[in-house]
Design an enzyme around this catalytic site. Structure first.
Site, PDB file in Angstrom:
ATOM      1  N   ALA A 140      -3.967  35.426 -10.126  1.00 25.42           N
ATOM      2  CA  ALA A 140      -4.739  36.592  -9.696  1.00 25.42           C
ATOM      3  C   ALA A 140      -6.189  36.412 -10.118  1.00 25.42           C
ATOM      4  O   ALA A 140      -6.510  35.495 -10.888  1.00 25.42           O
ATOM      5  CB  ALA A 140      -4.184  37.859 -10.340  1.00 25.42           C
ATOM      6  N   LYS A 141      -7.056  37.218  -9.624  1.00 23.98           N
ATOM      7  CA  LYS A 141      -8.438  37.260 -10.100  1.00 23.98           C
ATOM      8  C   LYS A 141      -9.031  38.589  -9.675  1.00 23.98           C
ATOM      9  O   LYS A 141      -8.602  39.179  -8.681  1.00 23.98           O
ATOM     10  CB  LYS A 141      -9.263  36.124  -9.477  1.00 23.98           C
ATOM     11  CG  LYS A 141     -10.451  35.716 -10.305  1.00 23.98           C
ATOM     12  CD  LYS A 141     -10.040  34.820 -11.449  1.00 23.98           C
ATOM     13  CE  LYS A 141     -11.215  34.371 -12.280  1.00 23.98           C
ATOM     14  NZ  LYS A 141     -10.816  33.345 -13.247  1.00 23.98           N
TER      15      LYS A 141
END
Ligand code: NAD
Length: 416
Positions: free
Chosen positions: A103-104
Site C-alpha cells: 500500500a502507499k
C-alpha cells in the site's frame, strides 16, 4: 520511453510476467490496485482560513497479508505516484518473505510551509479520512518522505480515537515511547549494506578500500554511508539536496554525519582535500559501488551510458528507469534492485508491528540480527534464482515476488 511512474512499474511487471508465462488473468489482477481512496482534507489554518488538501491511500494487494506502506507528504504526490509506490511495496514484501501486501498513501502538501499545529491537524484529519480502510489487520501505514516518527504518533492517536481503543499496531515508525522499535530508523540503510555485503561475498570481492559514492544523506543514505565506512570502504562522495562533497582519498563519514545532524544538510562541511561535486557528477564518478539513496529517476536513458560503477545498490525507490536498466545490463553493471536492497525498511516496520501485537519488546541486537538474517536470505534467493536463469537481479526479484503473490491469489481462490 515509458511515461508515468506507474508505467515504469508496469514495464517491470510485464517483462517478468512474460518470462514467467503468467496466467493473463492473474496479470490483470496484479496490474491494477485492489483499492484506492481519494479524499479532500479540510484544515483550519493558524490564521483561521480553511485550506483543503488532497489525500490518497492505495492498497495494491492484500493477497499475502495486510497492506503495508508509507505515507508521503510532498507537493508532487498524486494518484499515479501512490499507485506505483503501493505496487512496489507488494513486490518488496514478497521478495523478503514478510506476510504483507502493498500500500502507499500521501497528501499533496509542502510540509515545510505548515506550522507544527497545522501539520498535526492535517495528519489527524488524514488519519480520520482513511480510518475506514486501515487497521492493524487491514493496512498499516508508516513514514515516508516528508513524514516522521512524530507524525506517526499523531496518526496513531487519531486512529485510536476513531476506533475507541489504543491501537499502536495501526502504524509503524512511531516514536520509541509510543511503541516504536529500536533499530527501525537505521533498518533501511542497514539492509542496503547487508545486501551489498552478500553481493561482494558471492563475487569474492573484499569491501576493504572499495570506492563508493552515496547519493542522498537522509535516513537511508547517511546510515548506508556510515556502515560502508565502518566496513572499510573508501566513501569518496556523498550528496544531498544542498549539493555534494568529494574527496578521492575518502571522506570522514562520521564527521559529515555529525555536521548534517547539526545543520540538517551537508552543505558547509569542509575538510582538507574535500571539494564540491554536483549530484549529476556524483552518479558518474569512477567508483566501484554506487548507492542512489535520494530520489526516483536518477539513472535514466540520458546518463546511463556514463555510469562507471561496477555495482549499484538501490537505497531509493525507483532510482533507475526501465530504459536505463537495459543500458546498465549491456555494460555489465550489477544492480541490486530497490525491491530487494531497501526492503530492510519494511522489514524493520514488520518487527515493530509484531512487537506491538505481542506487547513484547526486543533489544536492538535482536532486531538487527533478525534483519540481517532476513535480508541475507532474500539476497541469496534472488541471486541463485537469477543466476540459474541468467537474468538480471531485478527481473529475478520481480519473478520471485510475482510467483509468491500469484500463488497466494490462486490458493485463496477468486471471491466469490
Ligand atoms: P530522507 O528525507 O531522510 O532523505 C532524503 C535525502 O535525499 C536527503 O539527504 C535529501 O537532502 C536528499 N535529496 C532530496 N532531494 C535531492 C536532490 N534533488 N538531489 C540529491 N539529493 C536530494 O528520505 P529517506 O528516508 O532517506 O529516503 C530516501 C529514498 O529511500 C527515497 O526514495 C525513499 O522512498 C527510499 N526508501 C526509504 C525508506 C525508509 O525507511 N526511510 C525505505 C525504503 C525506501
Amino acid at each position: 520511453m515509458a511515461g508515468s511512474q506507474y508505467e515504469q512499474v508496469l514495464a517491470r511487471l510485464r517483462e517478468a510476467s512474460e518470462i514467467l508465462k503468467l496466467d493473463p488473468g492473474i496479470y490483470k489482477i496484479l496490474a491494477e490496485p485492489e483499492r484506492t481512496l481519494e479524499t479532500s482534507l479540510p484544515v483550519v489554518m493558524d490564521d483561521g482560513r480553511i485550506e483543503v488538501f488532497q489525500g490518497y491511500r492505495c492498497q495494491h494487494s492484500t493477497a499475502r497479508g495486510p497492506a503495508k506502506g508509507g505515507v508521503r507528504f510532498a507537493l508532487d504526490v498524486c494518484l499515479d505516484e501512490v499507485k506505483a509506490l503501493a505496487s512496489w511495496m507488494t513486490w518488496k514484501c514478497a521478495v523478503v518473505g514478510i506476510p504483507y501486501g502493498g500500500a502507499k498513501g500521501g497528501v499533496c502538501v509542502d510540509p515545510t510551509k505548515l506550522s507544527k499545529n497545522e501539520l498535526m491537524r492535517l495528519t489527524k484529519r488524514y488519519a480520520y479520512a482513511i480510518a475506514p480502510i486501515i487497521g492493524p489487520e487491514k493496512d498499516i501505514p508508516a513514514p515516508d518522505m516528508g513524514t516522521n516518527a512524530e507524525i506517526m504518533g499523531w496518526f496513531m492517536d487519531s486512529y485510536s480515537a476513531v476506533v475507541g481503543t489504543l491501537s499502536p499496531g495501526v502504524v509503524t515508525g512511531k516514536p520509541i515511547s509510543l511503541g516504536g522499535s529500536l533499530g527501525r530508523r537505521e533498518a533501511t540503510g542497514r539492509g542496503v549494506m547487508v545486501t551489498t555485503r552478500e553481493l561482494l561475498s558471492v563475487l569474492g570481492v573484499s569491501p576493504q578500500g572499495m570506492t563508493c559514492a552515496v547519493q542522498g544523506f537522509g535516513n537511508v543514505g547517511s546510515v548506508a554511508a556510515e556502515i560502508a565506512h565502518g566496513m572499510g570502504m573508501k566513501v569518496v562522495a556523498v550528496s544531498d539536496i544542498s549539493g555534494g562533497l568529494y574527496n578521492p582519498a575518502g571522506l570522514d563519514i562520521p564527521a559529515i554525519v555529525k555536521h548534517a545532524a547539526e545543520h540538517t544538510v551537508i552543505a558547509g562541511y569542509s575538510a582538507p582535500g574535500v571539494t564540491a561535486i554536483s549530484n549529476a557528477e556524483l552518479l558518474e564518478l569512477d567508483v566501484e559501488l554506487l548507492i542512489p539513496a535520494a530520489l526516483q529517476s536518477q539513472i535514466v536513458e540520458s546518463n546511463a551510458d556514463r555510469i562507471k560503477a561496477k555495482y549499484i545498490v538501490e537505497g531509493a525507490n525507483g532510482p533507475t528507469s526501465a530504459e536505463a536498466d537495459k543500458i546498465l545490463e549491456k555494460k555489465g553493471i550489477i544492480c541490486v534492485p530497490d525491491i530487494l536492497a531497501n526492503a530492510g525498511g519494511v522489514t524493520g516496520s514488520y518487527f515493530e508491528w509484531v512487537q506491538n501485537l505481542q506487547n513484547f519488546y526486543w533489544t536492538e541486537t535482536e532486531v538487527n540480527t533478525r534483519l540481517d538474517n532476513i535480508m541475507a536470505k532474500a539476497f541469496h534467493e534472488v541471486w541463485d534464482f537469477s543466476k540459474k536463469l541468467n537474468l538480471s537481479l531485478r527481473t529475478g526479484a520481480y519473478m520471485l515476488a510475482i510467483n509468491k503473490v500469484s500463488e497466494a491469489i490462486r490458493m485463496r481462490g477468486i471471491y466469490p
